[in-house]
Design a protein around this motif. Sequence first.
Motif, PDB file in Angstrom:
ATOM      1  N   MET A  53       0.829  -1.197   0.000  1.00 22.26           N
ATOM      2  CA  MET A  53       0.000   0.000   0.000  1.00 22.26           C
ATOM      3  C   MET A  53       0.866   1.250   0.000  1.00 22.26           C
ATOM      4  SD  MET A  53      -3.142  -1.210   2.432  1.00 22.26           S
ATOM      5  CE  MET A  53      -2.153  -1.996   3.696  1.00 22.26           C
ATOM      6  N   ARG A  54       0.491   2.215  -0.814  1.00 24.08           N
ATOM      7  CA  ARG A  54       1.234   3.469  -1.049  1.00 24.08           C
ATOM      8  C   ARG A  54       2.591   3.203  -1.691  1.00 24.08           C
ATOM      9  NH1 ARG A  54      -0.813   8.009   1.711  1.00 24.08           N
ATOM     10  NH2 ARG A  54      -3.037   7.675   1.794  1.00 24.08           N
ATOM     11  N   ARG A 100       5.868   8.970  -1.574  1.00 28.05           N
ATOM     12  CA  ARG A 100       6.915   9.892  -1.150  1.00 28.05           C
ATOM     13  C   ARG A 100       8.220   9.273  -0.666  1.00 28.05           C
ATOM     14  NH1 ARG A 100       4.161  15.102   1.084  1.00 28.05           N
ATOM     15  NH2 ARG A 100       6.213  15.318   1.979  1.00 28.05           N
ATOM     16  N   ARG A 141       7.305  15.210  -8.525  1.00 28.26           N
ATOM     17  CA  ARG A 141       6.264  15.934  -7.816  1.00 28.26           C
ATOM     18  C   ARG A 141       6.597  17.416  -7.651  1.00 28.26           C
ATOM     19  NH1 ARG A 141       5.646  17.205  -2.471  1.00 28.26           N
ATOM     20  NH2 ARG A 141       3.648  16.667  -1.506  1.00 28.26           N
ATOM     21  N   ASP A 198      -6.552   8.563  -5.838  1.00 25.91           N
ATOM     22  CA  ASP A 198      -6.828   8.715  -4.413  1.00 25.91           C
ATOM     23  C   ASP A 198      -8.276   8.365  -4.129  1.00 25.91           C
ATOM     24  OD1 ASP A 198      -5.222   9.961  -1.979  1.00 25.91           O
ATOM     25  OD2 ASP A 198      -7.341  10.389  -1.707  1.00 25.91           O
ATOM     26  N   ILE A 199      -8.544   7.935  -2.887  1.00 26.40           N
ATOM     27  CA  ILE A 199      -9.928   7.616  -2.526  1.00 26.40           C
ATOM     28  C   ILE A 199     -10.811   8.874  -2.552  1.00 26.40           C
ATOM     29  CG2 ILE A 199      -9.244   5.637  -1.102  1.00 26.40           C
ATOM     30  CD1 ILE A 199      -9.961   7.367   1.380  1.00 26.40           C
ATOM     31  N   ILE A 256      -5.329  18.728  -1.397  1.00 26.18           N
ATOM     32  CA  ILE A 256      -4.451  17.797  -0.690  1.00 26.18           C
ATOM     33  C   ILE A 256      -3.129  18.508  -0.475  1.00 26.18           C
ATOM     34  CG2 ILE A 256      -3.262  15.569  -0.819  1.00 26.18           C
ATOM     35  CD1 ILE A 256      -5.763  14.399  -2.055  1.00 26.18           C
ATOM     36  N   PHE A 266      -9.071   0.956  -6.969  1.00 26.69           N
ATOM     37  CA  PHE A 266      -9.517   1.078  -5.571  1.00 26.69           C
ATOM     38  C   PHE A 266     -10.492   2.222  -5.383  1.00 26.69           C
ATOM     39  CE2 PHE A 266      -7.223   4.888  -4.223  1.00 26.69           C
ATOM     40  CZ  PHE A 266      -6.233   4.989  -5.186  1.00 26.69           C
ATOM     41  N   PHE A 294     -10.682   0.731   0.654  1.00 29.40           N
ATOM     42  CA  PHE A 294      -9.971   1.185   1.846  1.00 29.40           C
ATOM     43  C   PHE A 294     -10.965   1.755   2.850  1.00 29.40           C
ATOM     44  CE2 PHE A 294      -6.653   1.330  -1.373  1.00 29.40           C
ATOM     45  CZ  PHE A 294      -5.508   0.932  -0.690  1.00 29.40           C
ATOM     46  N   TRP A 297     -10.779   4.481   8.390  1.00 34.35           N
ATOM     47  CA  TRP A 297     -11.182   4.946   9.724  1.00 34.35           C
ATOM     48  C   TRP A 297     -12.190   4.005  10.382  1.00 34.35           C
ATOM     49  CZ3 TRP A 297      -7.264   7.686  10.382  1.00 34.35           C
ATOM     50  CH2 TRP A 297      -6.818   8.588   9.423  1.00 34.35           C
TER      51      TRP A 297
HETATM   52  O1  1CP Z   1       0.550   3.594  -4.338  1.00 30.55           O
HETATM   53  C1  1CP Z   1      -0.611   3.642  -3.929  1.00 30.55           C
HETATM   54  O2  1CP Z   1      -1.014   3.074  -2.883  1.00 30.55           O
HETATM   55  C2  1CP Z   1      -1.645   4.244  -4.865  1.00 30.55           C
HETATM   56  C3  1CP Z   1      -2.184   5.492  -4.594  1.00 30.55           C
HETATM   57  C4  1CP Z   1      -2.944   5.887  -3.326  1.00 30.55           C
HETATM   58  C5  1CP Z   1      -3.875   5.194  -2.530  1.00 30.55           C
HETATM   59  C6  1CP Z   1      -4.293   3.752  -2.630  1.00 30.55           C
HETATM   60  C7  1CP Z   1      -2.856   7.186  -2.820  1.00 30.55           C
HETATM   61  C8  1CP Z   1      -1.973   8.227  -3.366  1.00 30.55           C
HETATM   62  N1  1CP Z   1      -3.767   7.323  -1.805  1.00 30.55           N
HETATM   63  C9  1CP Z   1      -4.405   6.119  -1.598  1.00 30.55           C
HETATM   64  C10 1CP Z   1      -5.457   5.784  -0.653  1.00 30.55           C
HETATM   65  C11 1CP Z   1      -5.824   6.756   0.396  1.00 30.55           C
HETATM   66  N2  1CP Z   1      -5.879   8.133   0.323  1.00 30.55           N
HETATM   67  C12 1CP Z   1      -6.288   6.390   1.673  1.00 30.55           C
HETATM   68  C13 1CP Z   1      -6.491   4.965   2.097  1.00 30.55           C
HETATM   69  C14 1CP Z   1      -5.217   4.290   2.466  1.00 30.55           C
HETATM   70  C15 1CP Z   1      -4.750   4.469   3.870  1.00 30.55           C
HETATM   71  O3  1CP Z   1      -5.559   4.240   4.789  1.00 30.55           O
HETATM   72  O4  1CP Z   1      -3.567   4.770   4.029  1.00 30.55           O
HETATM   73  C16 1CP Z   1      -6.588   7.542   2.398  1.00 30.55           C
HETATM   74  C17 1CP Z   1      -7.097   7.639   3.804  1.00 30.55           C
HETATM   75  C18 1CP Z   1      -6.329   8.660   1.535  1.00 30.55           C
HETATM   76  C19 1CP Z   1      -6.521  10.108   1.819  1.00 30.55           C
HETATM   77  C20 1CP Z   1      -5.253  10.838   1.631  1.00 30.55           C
HETATM   78  N3  1CP Z   1      -4.736  11.200   0.428  1.00 30.55           N
HETATM   79  C21 1CP Z   1      -4.319  11.237   2.612  1.00 30.55           C
HETATM   80  C22 1CP Z   1      -4.525  11.132   4.106  1.00 30.55           C
HETATM   81  C23 1CP Z   1      -4.013   9.878   4.675  1.00 30.55           C
HETATM   82  C24 1CP Z   1      -4.136   9.918   6.177  1.00 30.55           C
HETATM   83  O5  1CP Z   1      -3.770   8.877   6.783  1.00 30.55           O
HETATM   84  O6  1CP Z   1      -4.582  10.912   6.750  1.00 30.55           O
HETATM   85  C25 1CP Z   1      -3.217  11.821   1.954  1.00 30.55           C
HETATM   86  C26 1CP Z   1      -1.959  12.370   2.564  1.00 30.55           C
HETATM   87  C27 1CP Z   1      -3.513  11.788   0.570  1.00 30.55           C
HETATM   88  C28 1CP Z   1      -2.642  12.282  -0.524  1.00 30.55           C
HETATM   89  C29 1CP Z   1      -1.942  11.214  -1.251  1.00 30.55           C
HETATM   90  N4  1CP Z   1      -2.596  10.192  -1.910  1.00 30.55           N
HETATM   91  C30 1CP Z   1      -1.664   9.387  -2.522  1.00 30.55           C
HETATM   92  C31 1CP Z   1      -0.367   9.917  -2.237  1.00 30.55           C
HETATM   93  C32 1CP Z   1       0.942   9.363  -2.739  1.00 30.55           C
HETATM   94  C33 1CP Z   1      -0.555  11.056  -1.442  1.00 30.55           C
HETATM   95  C34 1CP Z   1       0.537  11.981  -0.927  1.00 30.55           C
HETATM   96  C35 1CP Z   1       0.730  13.069  -1.894  1.00 30.55           C
HETATM   97  C36 1CP Z   1       1.990  13.830  -1.620  1.00 30.55           C
HETATM   98  O7  1CP Z   1       2.015  14.593  -0.623  1.00 30.55           O
HETATM   99  O8  1CP Z   1       2.939  13.693  -2.402  1.00 30.55           O
END
Ligand code: 1CP
Length: 340
Positions: free
Chosen positions: A24-25, A29, A38, A74-75, A88, A140, A203, A206
């Motif tokens: 996951m992720r 970064r 980025r 993103d979700i 974001i 997703f 996903f 929460w």
């Molecule tokens: O590689 C991957 O996993 C694919 C892309 C992906 C996925 C599956 C991203 C890219 N986001 C997500 C899912 C996601 N987004 C979730 C569920 C997964 C989890 O529970 O960790 C959630 C809650 C989000 C919401 C979100 N988007 C957040 C908050 C997370 C938190 O815990 O508060 C954030 C920081 C983002 C931005 C984001 N989405 C994805 C990335 C790589 C980023 C960071 C962007 C950056 O700052 O460069």
Amino acid sequence: MTSRELFISVFKGKDIERPPIWFMRQAGRYLPEYMALRKGKTFEQMVMNPELAVEITLQPIIRFDLDAAIIFSDILIPFYSMKRGLEIKSGIGPILQYPIVHPEEVDDLYLPISGKNFPYLIESIKMVREKIPDKWLIGFAGSPFTLASYLIEGKSTRNALATKVFAYRYPDAFAKLLDKLASIVTSQLLIQINAGVDMIQIFDSWAGFLSPSQYSEWVLPPLTKILKKIDVPKIIYARGSSHLLPVLKKCNADGYGIDGTISLQDARAIVGDGKLLQGNLDPALLQTSPSLVRAGLTKILAQVQNPRYIFNLSQGIDRNSSIECVTEMVNAVKGWRYSF
Ligand code: 1CP
């Protein structure tokens, strides 16, 4: 056996040599090539530009030769079309300028349920599919509860307090909100399946803040409704939710993402032999040393007695992870041979 064949076998419960791996992720970064790409761009600009989204999706595949790619998205993307002022923010996370305050707002919610709202997502998936035909491709979405928490709280929640207060004060509006979000999530997933993904993961980040009875009452009905409409393999990952596994088991997913609050063995005892499990290496290990990573991973893989298993982390990879540790993790899993 190609990575796709490996995944297909795993979902059928056929005997295989080793588990498939993705995490996951995986596009994000901790990767210097992601940080370089980025620079100077907002998250929205990256996600909505198919060339960039494809390049980011493929970065971890090129570097580690993982078995699956997960599309860079993103979700929260439905919120862009819903005009809730989503931003974001780097280092802070998602912020919504217009969260839901009044129950009446639920009636007026815009429903992005057509592909016209996500042209970039469709294009990105088609391009990735073409570039890596032998890999498994994952689409997703968020669960209705996790999306509702962002809509109500306007940011990442620490305890889902405001969401639960809303649910208790306005039970009809909350049920309607989750039902509307279920329609959005269903169409978001079907759009991705039509564009070419092999599997979907929901996903529920929460979910852990809910009790089993709250989850049964509020979330299980819309979640089950979504999963009924999906006919590719489907995994639900509910973070912090081992106490919910007996309830989640009823939603009829093919598999369950397991976080660090339960062992794979105990999770297997709850979900039974016919379901797939995915997880659950602690991402903290990826900030230690290759030998500690290998030791941690061996403990997990030694518990696997059933081919219905996909290797993954217990939650998303942290940005401070060491590339050396990630490389060791991937090599160790790919070199693992089951003894059953
Ligand atoms: O590689 C991957 O996993 C694919 C892309 C992906 C996925 C599956 C991203 C890219 N986001 C997500 C899912 C996601 N987004 C979730 C569920 C997964 C989890 O529970 O960790 C959630 C809650 C989000 C919401 C979100 N988007 C957040 C908050 C997370 C938190 O815990 O508060 C954030 C920081 C983002 C931005 C984001 N989405 C994805 C990335 C790589 C980023 C960071 C962007 C950056 O700052 O460069």
